[in-house]
Design a protein around this motif. Structure first.
Motif, short mmCIF file in Angstrom:
data_model
loop_
_atom_site.label_atom_id
_atom_site.label_comp_id
_atom_site.label_asym_id
_atom_site.label_seq_id
_atom_site.Cartn_x
_atom_site.Cartn_y
_atom_site.Cartn_z
N ARG A 1 -1.19 -7.51 6.07
CA ARG A 1 -0.45 -8.78 6.06
C ARG A 1 0.35 -8.93 4.78
N ASP A 2 -0.25 -8.62 3.64
CA ASP A 2 0.45 -8.75 2.37
C ASP A 2 1.55 -7.70 2.23
N LEU B 1 0.62 -10.08 -5.34
CA LEU B 1 0.29 -9.59 -4.01
C LEU B 1 -0.18 -8.13 -4.07
N ARG C 1 -5.98 -7.79 5.60
CA ARG C 1 -5.26 -8.58 4.61
C ARG C 1 -4.21 -7.76 3.87
N GLN D 1 4.39 -9.07 3.92
CA GLN D 1 5.00 -10.13 3.10
C GLN D 1 5.89 -9.51 2.02
N GLY E 1 9.20 -8.51 3.33
CA GLY E 1 10.09 -9.58 3.71
C GLY E 1 10.49 -9.50 5.17
#
Length: 328
Positions: A281-282, A238, A278, A285, A288
């Motif tokens: 968004r990552d 990622l 993006r 991620q 968490g």
């Protein structure tokens, strides 16, 4: 052609970052979420530092630099999520009195797309409306008001507008319903739209780079099973993908600032928008469950990226223009 930054350009970039870190740190950022109006004191300080007069000739009181330097400064502003109509003030310094030194704040609306949206309506001293064909780097639709290409100014209190929900809590919006055109403004409208797209792409680049840093730092500090989560292959991938997107966007944005080619700017905006959205968004991620909370700053980068991706050209319009350029 050498695209490496010169010593002066690196110093400008570092100086801008230090200025914003000192005057618009995380505490100020979080406070601005509740009150996103431009900070007039900070605006004047930016004006005194040459932020807005960067491209004006020295004989006119400017710094005498060019578009590449403006891109570097806006990149740092995007990294810090600095709120306010920065692109408008950068482009209209020298056109509207008081903007270059930060004493006045000007808004910029493009009537080529509906709805016609106005950033920070309560904080602007004047509003400039662009009309006619061409909605930015990825636009090309006929002007929403059906008028010929031109720019017009109006006092904010004479503008008829309605509230408009903004995805970005740092960017309040209003929908312009009617704007009395008190006087035409002598600007090159197509060029203004191109440069607005590029400077918006620079802000997206700054945000994309910042979310790479945030994700990498969290991956080094957060531990699971007794080891940093950055040691896990999925997290490594990622973060690596985020870095690749950011560096691709950087190359495209920096190159477009030198060539000033229409298609180069279209491509730069497309890549920078993708990197900003993006990467945010990552980054979420990687963080968490805590990444979804209001207290984390990740959502602010994602929301700003969503908003800027719709400004001065969209992905769909950019793809059509690039495809047409390939077969021309």
């Amino acid at each position: 052609m050498d695209f490496q930054l010169t010593g002066d350009q690196r110093a400008l970039k570092e100086g801008t970052r230090e200025l914003l870190a000192g005057r618009f740190g995380r505490d100020r950022l979080r406070a601005a979420v509740g009150d996103p109006a431009p900070d007039r004191a900070l605006w004047r300080e930016l004006g005194a530092a040459g932020f807005f007069a960067l491209r004006l000739p020295e004989e006119d009181g400017g710094v005498g630099l060019g578009l590449p330097e403006a891109v570097l400064v806006l990149e740092e502003a995007g990294r810090a999520l600095l709120p306010g109509p920065l692109v408008a003030c950068q482009l209209l310094a020298g056109v509207v009195d008081g903007v270059a030194d930060g004493e006045q704040i000007v808004g910029l609306c493009d009537a080529a797309r509906e709805p016609v949206l106005w950033e920070h309506p309560a904080g602007c001293d004047e509003l400039i409306l662009l009309e006619g064909e061409g909605g930015g780097a990825g636009g090309g639709a006929e002007g929403a008001q059906g008028r010929t290409c031109g720019a017009y100014r109006s006092a904010p209190e004479r503008v008829s507008c309605a509230p408009f929900a903004s995805v970005d809590p740092l960017t309040p919006l209003a929908r312009v319903l009617d704007l009395p055109r008190t006087a035409p403004v002598a600007v090159d409208v197509p060029r203004l739209r191109r440069e607005a797209a590029l400077l918006t792409a620079a802000q997206q680049l700054g945000s994309a780079v910042r979310t790479v840093e945030m994700a990498a730092r969290h991956a080094r500090e957060r531990e699971q099973f007794g080891v940093p989560i950055g040691s896990f292959q999925a997290v490594k991938q990622l973060c690596a993908g985020m870095l690749v997107r950011a560096e691709m966007a950087r190359s495209a944005v920096y190159a477009a600032s030198v060539t000033e080619s229409d298609l180069d700017i279209v491509g730069a905006k497309l890549l920078a928008d993708e990197a900003a959205v993006r990467n945010a968004r990552d980054c979420l991620q990687v963080h968490g469950g805590m990444g979804f909370t209001w207290e984390a700053d990740v959502h602010l980068h994602l929301k700003r990226a969503w908003w800027h991706a719709e400004r001065w050209g969209t992905a769909a319009g950019a793809e059509e223009l690039l495809a047409a350029g390939l077969i021309a």
